[in-house]
Design a protein around this motif. Structure first.
Motif, PDB file in Angstrom:
ATOM      1  N   ALA B 105       0.800  -0.970  -0.042  1.00 44.93           N
ATOM      2  CA  ALA B 105      -0.027   0.044  -0.061  1.00 44.93           C
ATOM      3  C   ALA B 105       0.854   1.511   0.045  1.00 44.93           C
ATOM      4  CB  ALA B 105      -0.758  -0.270   1.448  1.00 44.93           C
ATOM      5  N   LEU B 106       1.749   1.129   0.909  1.00 42.48           N
ATOM      6  CA  LEU B 106       2.682   2.436   0.631  1.00 42.48           C
ATOM      7  C   LEU B 106       3.514   2.579  -0.589  1.00 42.48           C
ATOM      8  CD1 LEU B 106       4.566   2.283   4.367  1.00 42.48           C
ATOM      9  CD2 LEU B 106       3.386   4.324   3.631  1.00 42.48           C
ATOM     10  N   ASN B 107       3.996   1.414  -1.190  1.00 44.51           N
ATOM     11  CA  ASN B 107       4.599   1.428  -2.318  1.00 44.51           C
ATOM     12  C   ASN B 107       3.724   2.197  -3.500  1.00 44.51           C
ATOM     13  OD1 ASN B 107       6.910   0.715  -1.389  1.00 44.51           O
ATOM     14  ND2 ASN B 107       6.588  -1.559  -2.555  1.00 44.51           N
ATOM     15  N   LEU B 111       4.044   5.614  -5.561  1.00 46.56           N
ATOM     16  CA  LEU B 111       4.346   5.394  -7.043  1.00 46.56           C
ATOM     17  C   LEU B 111       3.269   6.348  -7.963  1.00 46.56           C
ATOM     18  CD1 LEU B 111       5.210   1.712  -7.419  1.00 46.56           C
ATOM     19  CD2 LEU B 111       6.736   3.759  -7.739  1.00 46.56           C
ATOM     20  N   THR B 112       2.136   6.507  -7.132  1.00 39.60           N
ATOM     21  CA  THR B 112       1.038   7.233  -7.590  1.00 39.60           C
ATOM     22  C   THR B 112       1.147   8.718  -7.331  1.00 39.60           C
ATOM     23  OG1 THR B 112      -0.361   6.323  -6.229  1.00 39.60           O
ATOM     24  CG2 THR B 112      -0.364   5.368  -8.049  1.00 39.60           C
ATOM     25  N   PHE B 173      -2.097  -2.103  -5.139  1.00 34.16           N
ATOM     26  CA  PHE B 173      -2.205  -0.814  -5.016  1.00 34.16           C
ATOM     27  C   PHE B 173      -1.921   0.375  -5.653  1.00 34.16           C
ATOM     28  CE2 PHE B 173      -2.292  -3.194  -0.792  1.00 34.16           C
ATOM     29  CZ  PHE B 173      -3.400  -2.584  -0.304  1.00 34.16           C
ATOM     30  N   ARG B 174      -0.961   0.170  -6.356  1.00 37.59           N
ATOM     31  CA  ARG B 174      -0.635   1.248  -7.653  1.00 37.59           C
ATOM     32  C   ARG B 174      -1.860   1.337  -8.774  1.00 37.59           C
ATOM     33  NH1 ARG B 174      -0.223   2.068 -12.395  1.00 37.59           N
ATOM     34  NH2 ARG B 174       1.277   3.173 -13.488  1.00 37.59           N
ATOM     35  N   ASN B 175      -2.241   0.255  -9.174  1.00 41.15           N
ATOM     36  CA  ASN B 175      -3.164   0.179  -9.988  1.00 41.15           C
ATOM     37  C   ASN B 175      -4.740   0.899  -9.316  1.00 41.15           C
ATOM     38  OD1 ASN B 175      -1.621  -0.596 -11.829  1.00 41.15           O
ATOM     39  ND2 ASN B 175      -2.423  -2.521 -12.281  1.00 41.15           N
ATOM     40  N   PHE B 176      -4.858   0.713  -8.141  1.00 37.10           N
ATOM     41  CA  PHE B 176      -5.977   1.150  -7.479  1.00 37.10           C
ATOM     42  C   PHE B 176      -5.921   2.609  -7.224  1.00 37.10           C
ATOM     43  CE2 PHE B 176      -8.651   2.078  -3.746  1.00 37.10           C
ATOM     44  CZ  PHE B 176      -9.820   1.725  -4.068  1.00 37.10           C
ATOM     45  N   TYR B 177      -4.506   3.074  -6.980  1.00 38.83           N
ATOM     46  CA  TYR B 177      -4.511   4.411  -6.447  1.00 38.83           C
ATOM     47  C   TYR B 177      -4.457   5.347  -7.607  1.00 38.83           C
ATOM     48  CZ  TYR B 177      -3.686   3.061  -1.645  1.00 38.83           C
ATOM     49  OH  TYR B 177      -3.695   2.551  -0.186  1.00 38.83           O
ATOM     50  N   VAL B 178      -4.163   4.866  -8.795  1.00 35.08           N
ATOM     51  CA  VAL B 178      -3.707   5.820  -9.838  1.00 35.08           C
ATOM     52  C   VAL B 178      -5.346   6.325 -10.262  1.00 35.08           C
ATOM     53  CG1 VAL B 178      -1.840   5.260 -11.246  1.00 35.08           C
ATOM     54  CG2 VAL B 178      -4.126   3.841 -11.584  1.00 35.08           C
ATOM     55  N   PRO B 209     -11.648  -1.680  -0.728  1.00 30.12           N
ATOM     56  CA  PRO B 209     -11.876  -2.567  -1.608  1.00 30.12           C
ATOM     57  C   PRO B 209     -10.600  -3.453  -1.853  1.00 30.12           C
ATOM     58  CG  PRO B 209     -12.721  -0.644  -2.164  1.00 30.12           C
ATOM     59  CD  PRO B 209     -12.034  -0.516  -0.773  1.00 30.12           C
ATOM     60  N   ILE B 210      -9.478  -2.471  -2.160  1.00 30.47           N
ATOM     61  CA  ILE B 210      -8.168  -3.161  -2.858  1.00 30.47           C
ATOM     62  C   ILE B 210      -7.477  -3.899  -1.487  1.00 30.47           C
ATOM     63  CG2 ILE B 210      -6.651  -1.291  -2.480  1.00 30.47           C
ATOM     64  CD1 ILE B 210      -6.932  -3.743  -5.322  1.00 30.47           C
TER      65      ILE B 210
END
Ligand SMILES: Nc1ncnc2c1ncn2[C@@H]1O[C@H](COP(=O)(O)OP(=O)(O)OP(=O)(O)O)[C@@H](O)[C@H]1O
Ligand SMILES: [Mg+2]
Lengths: 370, 293
Positions: B105-107, B111-112, B173-178, B209-210
């Motif tokens: 999650a932190l990563n 990244l986003t 998480f990256r794909n969720f946070y974008v 959700p993620i």
């Protein structure tokens, strides 16, 4: 409230220079509009002011303090975003008080501030809702509330109204104006809507391609645009540009014009004084639609005018005014008349040029002459 | 005429439905069959198994096999059942899932929302991590664990799973946070919140959700893992998957199918439990962000 000084700000992304030497200054309590077409660097400049982005070079002063190296939270600013950026997981109340909480304002004081802000913006009944349960206009209001609550030195608005429908936009525009009068806040406001720019601003900076093309009061910019870009960008419908040759006319300067009915010389009288050195050269006449109107109106109000019969090619009623289009020197020229004066397309009617406010541009540099 | 046509199409629709459901039920039965066989076999006595047929119900329900599998079956040399290994698994799976999810999650957040020079390259490299097979990392990992002095320990196993899982959790998480607007973070920064505060107060509350997807994925992966378990742990500390294998493959004495089946179900129960509890969020989380709003 503080003044804002921007000194020679440049911003480079990779090889692209997005901001080129931006410099301006506004006093405390002034409402600065940054206006310009999409991609001209308005948001970039605003982000740099906020400290969300860093300038490649240059200085920013809020009040007398250079803030270049301060983080956003230490600049004492508040920002309203185009997308509102409300925290979706928090209620309206929490959204407004979050910034206060981060600044360790005592709980009770937070409550008082939230209540006061809610009263100013008339949204006390919304305080316990989540952003998802609000309409676009209400979200906009909350976003403004969040900014006001902090009572910052400087407000930054990035196209705050562009997601609203036309009617709401007009309402909110009025509201922002009232709010500014009431708070006496220093505001930097980004928009690409030139009506917003004219109605809200006490100063306007017209930007294009990362440069400020003109910086001045709304009336200055409207009446004395620095160049063709500014002249065309501000005002709706936009200014007519007619390319014409300066000719000798009864001892003064006139412009050689041509319509379907034949050629004629438009006498400029005093307005043409600055054009004397350009006798025989081609230049561009800039005249706004409301400066070409039915001769009755114009001759009554203008300091000096020129009337002539023109054949009308197209008629567009807008309600309060009707726009008539005529063809001069190959350009379609828009004229604004009162609806009851308008004739039908294909007919001819007498129109008068109010030349006291006409402006002239150099066709090569695009700069205004005189 | 019109009437007749309408009834015909209605009839066709009913038939279509019936066929559809029949097919679905058939498939469901097909997939449930192994579970059914396992369950019934685990409840049979050995005599019953020898005498009866595979899909018959037990003549008389007996939980002896379950008790034996849990507490007294022999896995290799030790004969204490699977209970010890079950708790072994729990003791490294829970921390490994929690740590890998949190770091992922932190990563994703960095990244986003806090992109830095080279963050895209970093992400691409991490992605490659998703495609590296277990086998490839075994030797280097063994060496690393040795250097770190955590070989053959629960800590070591947690470390292995966290490292291996990071590529996946970060990707999730990256794909969720974008899909979360960056302006949210900008607004929070102006409001005066810092890196961790924004994560904790703004980003994490948007993440359930993620989080569910990630936890289910990681739990299933780590609980079911056999290879890392067999390589990086030994004896007492082995996870349940390894113990199950040893139990089934113990060649002394008669083959006790009922105990094997009970043991297999015990080993699979936790993942089943996680799916039942969080499954509906799983599908939701997988598709979240793909549609706006
Ligand atoms: N991070 C970035 N990297 C590279 N180029 C960027 C970056 N951010 C913005 N730009 C470029 O800088 C220019 C100015 O962008 P900016 O967002 O400031 O425009 P704008 O005036 O706010 O436009 P709009 O009215 O569409 O919001 C654009 O050409 C954009 O492509
Ligand atoms: Mg913008």
């Amino acid at each position: 409230m503080s003044s804002l000084t921007i000194r020679n700000i440049r911003k480079v992304f990779g090889a692209v220079e997005v901001l080129k030497d931006i410099a301006l200054r506004i006093d405390a309590g002034e409402f600065l509009i940054l206006v310009g077409p999409s991609g001209c660097g308005k948001s970039t400049l605003l982000n740099i002011l906020a400290g969300l982005d860093t300038a490649t070079s240059g200085e920013i002063l809020i009040g007398d303090k250079v803030v270049n190296n301060l983080s956003p939270k230490d600049r004492d600013i508040a920002m309203v975003f185009q997308s509102y950026a409300l925290y979706p997981n928090m209620t309206v109340r929490q959204n407004i008080s979050f910034g206060l909480e981060m600044r360790r304002v005592p709980k009770q004081e937070q409550g008082e501030i939230v209540d006061r802000v809610a009263k100013i913006l008339q949204m006390a009944h919304l305080l316990d809702r989540k952003p998802a349960q609000l309409s676009g206009g209400q979200r906009q209001r909350v976003a403004m509330g969040r900014a006001i609550a902090r009572d910052p030195q400087l407000f930054l608005f990035d196209e705050p109204l562009s997601n609203l429908d036309a009617k709401l936009r007009v309402e909110m525009r009025t509201e922002i104006k009232l709010l500014h009068d009431r708070l006496k806040a220093t505001i930097v406001y980004v928009t690409h809507d030139q009506i917003e720019a004219m109605t809200l601003g006490s100063k306007i900076a017209v930007m294009q391609g990362g440069e400020i093309r003109q910086f001045g009061s709304p009336q200055e910019i409207y009446d004395r645009p620095a160049d063709l870009f500014v002249a065309g960008f501000i005002g709706s419908p936009s200014m007519n540009f007619i390319k014409a040759q300066a000719v000798e006319d009864a001892g003064g300067v006139g412009l050689q014009l041509q319509t379907a009915d034949g050629p004629f010389v438009l006498p400029l009288r005093e307005a043409g004084e600055a054009l004397r050195p350009r006798m025989g050269k081609t230049l561009i006449l800039g005249v706004r639609p409301e400066q070409i109107s039915d001769s009755g109106t114009v001759l009554r109000t203008a300091r000096y005018a020129y009337a002539r019969k023109f054949r009308i090619e197209l008629v567009e009623p807008t309600g309060p005014d009707t726009l008539l289009f005529v063809r001069i020197n190959g350009e379609t020229v828009c004229c604004r008349v009162r609806p009851e004066q308008a004739c039908a397309a294909g007919e001819s009617m007498e129109l008068a040029f109010d030349l006291s406010k006409a402006v002239f541009f150099d066709p090569d540099s695009g700069k205004r002459i005189g | 005429m019109v009437e007749v046509q309408r009834t015909e199409t209605a009839g066709a629709r009913v038939i279509g439905r019936v066929m559809l459901y029949a097919l679905l039920i058939l498939f469901a039965l097909y997939y449930l069959m192994p579970l059914f066989v396992m369950l019934t076999t685990s409840l049979k006595t050995l005599d019953d198994i020898r005498g009866g047929n595979l899909i018959a119900l037990p003549e008389q329900v007996s939980f002896d096999a379950w008790i034996k599998a849990w507490s007294s079956a022999c896995t290799g040399v030790n004969c204490g059942g699977l209970s010890g290994n079950f708790w072994n698994s729990v003791s490294f799976v829970l921390p490994a899932v929690a740590i890998s999810t949190l770091i992922g999650a932190l990563n994703g957040y960095v990244l986003t929302m806090w992109r830095f020079r080279g963050s895209d390259v970093f992400f691409t490299l991490l992605l490659i991590g998703c495609f590296i097979p277990f086998q490839v990392v075994l030797l280097p990992m063994a060496q690393t664990l040795g250097w770190l002095g955590i070989a053959n320990s629960t800590t070591g196993l947690i470390f292995v799973h966290v490292v291996y899982g990071l590529a996946f959790t970060t990707l999730f998480f990256r794909n969720f946070y974008v899909s979360i607007p960056e302006e949210l973070v900008k607004a929070a920064r102006i409001d005066g919140a810092g890196f961790f505060r924004i994560f904790w107060r703004i980003i994490l509350p948007l993440s359930p959700p993620i989080l569910v997807v990630c936890v289910i994925w990681q739990f299933t992966q780590i609980w079911n893992d056999f290879l890392f378990g067999v390589v990086f742990s030994s004896g007492e500390r082995q996870p349940i998957t390894v113990a199950l294998n040893n139990l089934v493959n113990t060649s002394t004495g008669v083959k006790e199918y009922n105990v094997d089946m009970a043991a297999a179900i015990i080993a699979g129960l936790p993942t089943l439990f996680v799916y039942v509890v969080a499954g509906k969020y799983f599908v939701r989380g997988l598709t979240a962000g793909s549609v706006k709003g």
